[in-house]
Design a protein around this motif. Sequence first.
Motif, PDB file in Angstrom:
ATOM      1  N   ILE A  74      35.956  23.219  34.557  1.00  0.00           N
ATOM      2  CA  ILE A  74      36.362  22.606  33.280  1.00  0.00           C
ATOM      3  C   ILE A  74      35.102  22.332  32.465  1.00  0.00           C
ATOM      4  N   ARG A  75      35.075  22.919  31.286  1.00  0.00           N
ATOM      5  CA  ARG A  75      33.855  22.933  30.474  1.00  0.00           C
ATOM      6  C   ARG A  75      33.947  21.881  29.364  1.00  0.00           C
ATOM      7  N   GLY A  76      32.904  21.074  29.216  1.00  0.00           N
ATOM      8  CA  GLY A  76      32.857  20.101  28.125  1.00  0.00           C
ATOM      9  C   GLY A  76      32.197  20.725  26.907  1.00  0.00           C
ATOM     10  N   LEU A 131      34.299  15.170  22.768  1.00  0.00           N
ATOM     11  CA  LEU A 131      33.870  16.068  23.839  1.00  0.00           C
ATOM     12  C   LEU A 131      35.129  16.763  24.360  1.00  0.00           C
ATOM     13  N   PHE A 132      35.293  18.013  23.963  1.00  0.00           N
ATOM     14  CA  PHE A 132      36.532  18.737  24.269  1.00  0.00           C
ATOM     15  C   PHE A 132      36.480  19.279  25.689  1.00  0.00           C
ATOM     16  N   ARG A 133      37.514  19.017  26.477  1.00  0.00           N
ATOM     17  CA  ARG A 133      37.601  19.509  27.861  1.00  0.00           C
ATOM     18  C   ARG A 133      38.356  20.836  27.851  1.00  0.00           C
ATOM     19  N   ASP A 134      37.614  21.903  28.033  1.00  0.00           N
ATOM     20  CA  ASP A 134      38.131  23.261  27.880  1.00  0.00           C
ATOM     21  C   ASP A 134      38.568  23.824  29.228  1.00  0.00           C
ATOM     22  N   ILE A 135      39.876  24.155  29.329  1.00  0.00           N
ATOM     23  CA  ILE A 135      40.414  24.665  30.605  1.00  0.00           C
ATOM     24  C   ILE A 135      40.408  26.188  30.681  1.00  0.00           C
TER      25      ILE A 135
END
Length: 190
Positions: free
Chosen positions: A25-27, A37-41
């Motif tokens: 999971i990328r911030g 701070l978007f949590r990119d799945i």
Amino acid sequence: MRESLDFRMSESERAAALRDVGSLIRGVPDFPSPGILFRDITPVLRDPGAMAAALRLHLDAVADLAGSIDRIVGVESRGFLFGMPIAHALGVGFVPARKPGKLPAATVTQSYALEYGEGTLHMHADAIDAGDRVLLVDDLLATGGTASAAARLVQRLGGEVVASLFLIELPFLKGRERLAPLRVEALLPF
Ligand SMILES: O=P(O)(O)OC[C@H]1O[C@H](OP(=O)(O)OP(=O)(O)O)[C@H](O)[C@@H]1O
Ligand SMILES: Nc1ncnc2[nH]cnc12
């Protein structure tokens, strides 16, 4: 509807799966607006092993509900990605809660606020039968505005939301408190 205890994972399986999924999971800073701070799945979605682990984790978290759920409600768009495979594994139907202008038949509507804006959700008016026991699924719990709007739609159609299930929780936004007393299962706090 599938009744099964084989969704349960051992402690060590769960820990390994959480590590595998969590590491992908990328911030992303300042998306979609400054300070978020978007949590990119998407790195999880592109990795079949991580997706299998994520699905197993979701099923493990609600293993006690297998056989007593009538429907999954998933929230557009990321809630579809996990909601549909969970519905398939549990052997129950899937109902989409959608953004405006997408559902073709008569709908019920609910507006809400979220971490970075406002929104409206629609659900087909005939999608939930009175007395349906519903599991609500989304990828991420932030303020809880989206999930509480989806839960409200289910309730307005006569259904009962028995639990909510998320891959990610942002505990500092206190969505869990907003959803109380609804049962909240969230796999990864960030
Ligand atoms: O708990 P809340 O503060 O309501 O925020 C959580 C919601 O925000 C995100 O969706 P978004 O509206 O960005 O839409 P998307 O899934 O289409 O990207 C996320 O997928 C949840 O649905
Ligand atoms: N920080 C965040 N990252 C991804 N999705 C979100 N939805 C609400 N807040 C979010």
